[in-house]
Design an enzyme around this catalytic site. Sequence first.
Site, PDB file in Angstrom:
ATOM      1  N   ARG A 227     -22.922  36.957   4.882  1.00 40.91           N
ATOM      2  CA  ARG A 227     -22.152  38.135   5.266  1.00 40.91           C
ATOM      3  C   ARG A 227     -22.975  38.996   6.224  1.00 40.91           C
ATOM      4  O   ARG A 227     -24.200  39.012   6.148  1.00 40.91           O
ATOM      5  CB  ARG A 227     -21.790  38.938   4.021  1.00 40.91           C
ATOM      6  CG  ARG A 227     -20.952  38.141   3.018  1.00 40.91           C
ATOM      7  CD  ARG A 227     -21.021  38.724   1.626  1.00 40.91           C
ATOM      8  NE  ARG A 227     -22.375  38.714   1.134  1.00 40.91           N
ATOM      9  CZ  ARG A 227     -22.920  39.695   0.421  1.00 40.91           C
ATOM     10  NH1 ARG A 227     -22.226  40.769   0.119  1.00 40.91           N
ATOM     11  NH2 ARG A 227     -24.162  39.615   0.003  1.00 40.91           N
TER      12      ARG A 227
ATOM     13  N   ALA B 125     -19.484  43.669  -2.560  1.00 41.05           N
ATOM     14  CA  ALA B 125     -18.595  43.153  -3.607  1.00 41.05           C
ATOM     15  C   ALA B 125     -18.367  44.158  -4.721  1.00 41.05           C
ATOM     16  O   ALA B 125     -17.586  43.897  -5.625  1.00 41.05           O
ATOM     17  CB  ALA B 125     -19.164  41.870  -4.197  1.00 41.05           C
TER      18      ALA B 125
END
Length: 561
Positions: free
Chosen positions: A99, A278
């Site tokens: 990411r 997250a």
Amino acid sequence: MTSTVKSDIEIAQAAKLKPIMGVAAEKLGIGPEHLEPYGHYKAKVSMDFIRSLQDKPDGKLILVTAITPTPAGEGKTTTTVGLGDALNHLGKRAVICLREPSLGPCFGVKGGAAGGGYAQVVPMEDINLHFTGDFHAIGVANNLLAALIDNHIYWGNGLGLDPRRVTWRRVLDMNDRALRSIVNSLGGVANGFPREDGFDITVASEVMAIFCLSRDLADLKRRLGNIVAGYTRDRAMVRASQLNAHGPMAALLKDALQPNLVQTLENNPAFVHGGPFANIAHGCNSVLATTTALKLADYVVTEAGFGADLGAEKFFDIKCRMTGLKPAAAVIVATVRALKMHGGVAKDALATENVAAVVRGFSNLKRHIENVAQFGVPPVVAINRFIADTDAEMAKVTELCASLGVEAIPCNHWGEGGKGAAPLGRAVLKVIESGKSAFKPLYTDDMPLWEKIRTIATKIYGADDIIADKRIRDQLHELDETDVRSFPICMAKTQYSFSTDPNLKGAPSGHVVPVREIRVSAGAGFVVAICGEIMTMPGLPRVPAADRIDVDDRGRISGLF
């Protein structure tokens, strides 16, 4: 390659990078005509090339996740890079998918997200700062919709948007608590109608999720059009497509949607594309990057944010559910230091051997192992070794994992790169070759939204139940009467505990998860459940990481990690 007492940025700055065109051609078979270079060491892969891969078979997908994070550090991204380099070291054709880092943590408390030591993706400074401008494009596209909403209301509000029920928020890729709740359009008639508003951090935005979940430009545009901008007085949804916002938003994101290709310190290919976080977002890299890598390699190593209760759960229940991806294995990263913190040891006492604390803290790792197994994906534990870890402590972790039927592998990729993670690579290959993976989501699509949230809380967090006020329960009941009922859940919760109390370490049970707010991300295709005191716009700590970052008169950056 030997371990030295150097900072991550010093190691990265001393690296011998290869031109990205050469890495792409040599390792992936991508010709220069299919790359859009951003300097010598970064490039975007063209959508035309990605479309040409459709008929190729897929490689095996490996997810790297971790135990619940602590200030002691776990090293999930470092392990992802190390495992990818290890597989290449073992003669396999492997690609990693990471990411993109957010500027918020880089200047806040967590630091960058390009790995560490001799297991990094480079150019590290570029990746951790502006990179190829993807997050800028996402923020501008998000804020274009916000501007169009207020402009629509100003010029007569033909759609009947209730200014009190505008749900779309502006974003900024920086931690800034002062922007969490604001009032906009002050200053008189010329500036519009004042209303309450607020900012989220860019990586928590629905545009980021749409960007990460879209398969191509058509899918991107469709999802953008489905965004719920707000509601009318009679509670009817107003979509971005009704404001003609999806076309210009897609235009702003067109180039950003192409995956970014960089390299590791060992000159192996790495896709770095899409958003982190997250805890308040779905925390996975882009579907385009993952699926492209699977066409180009025999093994793809990817990561999901924070602990397995957040990142892995969302990877499985959102990303895999939507795309049909089926991981062949999972790696759960743990450290002796972090286990001791979960066992009650203070950070300043972690250098002292304490096998009893490792045993107590193992409850956290045990629950993560059990959670990953619920999805039918066999895990391997990577023990990311630190200098102060003793043989007795390492042996105890290995023994406790073995009692659960899981292999735990000590790793030294921080100091030795791929060679230091070669035993982990062999263990992962053994799990993949066993063919034991039988992925399945945690809950079914047709389950009521309240029950989906309860299922995550009870089966993954160890909670007894969830609670919410009548307004939240009524909202979920109304959504169950629409197609939103089929959406998966994206939980927004503290990353520091299985509970919503960040101070509860280990594996707390019997707690209750309070659901504070529900947001419908109709373009992304999930429902966000905001729990406890978690904020979608973080704040900076008392002493932010920005205090250590500087640049000299030659342009050389220091303090970035």
